[in-house]
Motif scaffolding. Structure first.
Motif, short mmCIF file in Angstrom:
data_model
loop_
_atom_site.label_atom_id
_atom_site.label_comp_id
_atom_site.label_asym_id
_atom_site.label_seq_id
_atom_site.Cartn_x
_atom_site.Cartn_y
_atom_site.Cartn_z
N GLN A 173 0.97 -1.14 0.02
CA GLN A 173 0.01 -0.02 -0.05
C GLN A 173 0.91 1.13 0.02
N THR A 174 0.31 2.31 -0.35
CA THR A 174 0.95 3.64 -0.16
C THR A 174 0.86 4.24 1.01
N PRO A 175 1.78 5.13 1.33
CA PRO A 175 1.88 5.87 2.74
C PRO A 175 0.37 6.55 3.01
N ALA A 176 -0.27 7.12 2.01
CA ALA A 176 -1.38 7.77 2.03
C ALA A 176 -2.74 6.52 2.43
N GLU A 177 -2.36 5.35 1.95
CA GLU A 177 -3.45 4.57 2.31
C GLU A 177 -3.23 3.68 3.71
N VAL A 178 -1.99 3.63 4.08
CA VAL A 178 -1.46 3.25 5.29
C VAL A 178 -1.94 4.15 6.34
N ALA A 179 -2.07 5.44 6.03
CA ALA A 179 -2.30 6.56 7.19
C ALA A 179 -3.71 6.51 7.28
N ARG A 180 -4.42 6.60 6.16
CA ARG A 180 -5.86 6.41 6.20
C ARG A 180 -6.34 5.14 6.94
N ARG A 181 -5.79 4.14 6.70
CA ARG A 181 -6.39 3.01 7.48
C ARG A 181 -5.95 3.07 8.80
N LEU A 182 -4.69 3.38 9.25
CA LEU A 182 -4.47 3.73 10.78
C LEU A 182 -4.90 5.05 11.29
N PRO A 219 8.37 0.36 -7.31
CA PRO A 219 8.54 1.53 -8.26
C PRO A 219 7.25 2.06 -8.26
N ASP A 220 5.91 1.77 -7.95
CA ASP A 220 4.75 2.39 -8.09
C ASP A 220 4.65 3.37 -6.76
N GLY A 221 5.45 3.43 -5.91
CA GLY A 221 5.29 4.37 -4.59
C GLY A 221 4.40 3.48 -3.41
N ARG A 222 4.17 2.32 -3.72
CA ARG A 222 3.78 1.55 -2.53
C ARG A 222 4.89 0.88 -1.88
N TYR A 223 4.68 0.52 -0.67
CA TYR A 223 5.58 -0.27 0.38
C TYR A 223 4.84 -1.67 0.58
N GLY A 224 5.73 -2.64 0.54
CA GLY A 224 5.68 -4.03 0.99
C GLY A 224 6.65 -4.55 1.77
N ILE A 225 6.05 -5.84 2.36
CA ILE A 225 6.89 -6.63 3.16
C ILE A 225 8.35 -6.80 2.49
N GLY A 226 9.39 -6.36 3.38
CA GLY A 226 10.63 -6.60 2.85
C GLY A 226 11.41 -8.03 3.23
N PRO A 227 12.64 -8.03 2.82
CA PRO A 227 13.27 -9.31 2.83
C PRO A 227 13.90 -9.53 4.28
N GLY A 228 14.00 -8.55 5.09
CA GLY A 228 14.32 -8.97 6.54
C GLY A 228 13.07 -9.71 7.02
N ILE A 229 11.97 -9.45 6.89
CA ILE A 229 10.97 -10.19 7.67
C ILE A 229 11.19 -11.83 7.05
N LEU A 230 11.49 -11.84 5.69
CA LEU A 230 11.55 -13.34 5.44
C LEU A 230 12.98 -13.95 6.09
N SER A 231 13.99 -13.05 6.03
CA SER A 231 15.06 -13.72 6.67
C SER A 231 14.73 -13.92 8.33
N LEU A 232 14.12 -13.04 8.87
CA LEU A 232 13.81 -13.52 10.28
C LEU A 232 12.81 -14.66 10.30
N ALA A 233 11.70 -14.62 9.61
CA ALA A 233 11.10 -16.05 9.66
C ALA A 233 11.73 -17.29 9.34
N HIS A 234 12.88 -17.18 8.27
CA HIS A 234 13.60 -18.21 8.14
C HIS A 234 14.48 -18.94 9.31
N ARG A 235 15.14 -17.81 10.28
CA ARG A 235 16.06 -18.09 10.94
C ARG A 235 15.17 -18.61 12.29
#
Length: 253
Positions: A20-29, A53-69
């Motif tokens: 989601q975009t920051p604006a969408e997150v702000a609205r939801r929260l 690239p379209d300005g949205r943010y998604g879950i990053g690789p750090g989450i996947l690394s943490l989950a794997h460990r």
């Protein structure tokens, strides 16, 4: 918990469902866009979020690394054991934990009673698919193709007068399990015991295991078991499911 930490957790939980975009997150929260963006940028710096690239943010690789460990910390038997002990302590009954492993179901933990006869089941033993309440609790919620694969060529041995002796009879029983959310074994393998079982779900809602309580019929018959232990059993199954990441609604009878 500080508000900033709470907000960061809320952002991660929200974006776990899709970018989601920051604006969408702000609205939801219900916060200002600058507040949402500041939190998201901190999470991005820690690789817990990624920018698309379209300005949205998604879950990053750090989450996947943490989950794997952390994967080794989510061993089913290890997570469930304290809850099985608590369930056993209520009425000193045998408690089984069974897990679906490929196309078989195995006992992976067992709590023995102190006062009554101990059953012959053991950890690592395959579960009898057409009699055990843990097996029915799992089979009932499997996709039909997976259930067909497990039961193809299966022999419905007749152990007691109450044993389900055909695929059709088992399917009728499994439909009942799906409707009410738990399973029973009314002396179907050993005619002197009764059992009730409940399914355990993983983070995706898939039924991957089951827990059951077993008692000698001379002490409590099936009807008494349901009256005395069903609520505690369902609460235990729900608690274990939540340890595995399940966030759906609990089964309520």
């Amino acid at each position: 918990m500080s508000q900033s930490i709470e907000r960061a957790i809320e952002v991660l939980m929200l974006l776990g469902g899709g970018a989601q975009t920051p604006a969408e997150v702000a609205r939801r929260l219900d916060v200002h866009r600058s507040t949402a963006l500041r939190i998201m940028d901190v999470l991005f710096e820690q690789r817990l979020l990624r920018k698309l690239p379209d300005g949205r943010y998604g879950i990053g690789p750090g989450i996947l690394s943490l989950a794997h460990r952390a994967q080794d910390q989510f061993d089913l038997a290890q997570l469930a054991h304290p809850k099985l002990l608590k369930l056993n302590a209520l009425r000193d009954q045998t408690v089984h934990l069974a897990e679906l492993q490929h196309d078989e179901i195995f006992y992976v933990d067992k709590i023995e009673p102190r006062r009554s006869i101990r059953l012959t089941s053991r950890i690592g033993q395959a579960v009898c698919l057409h009699t055990a309440s843990v097996a029915k609790s799992i089979l009932a919620f499997l996709p039909s193709k997976a259930r067909d694969a497990m039961l193809d060529g299966y022999v419905f041995d007749k152990h007691t007068p109450t044993t389900l002796s055909s695929r059709r009879a088992l399917e009728r029983e499994l439909q009942l399990v799906r409707e009410r959310g738990w399973a029973t074994d009314d002396g179907e393998r050993e005619d002197y015991v009764a059992s009730i079982g409940a399914p355990i779900r993983d983070v995706d809602g898939n039924v991957v295991a089951a827990v059951s309580v077993i008692e000698l019929k001379a002490i409590h018959d099936l009807k008494s078991m349901e009256s005395l232990m069903l609520d505690a059993l369902l609460e235990t199954a729900d608690a274990i499911s939540r340890e595995l990441g399940w966030t759906g609604a609990p089964v309520i009878r």
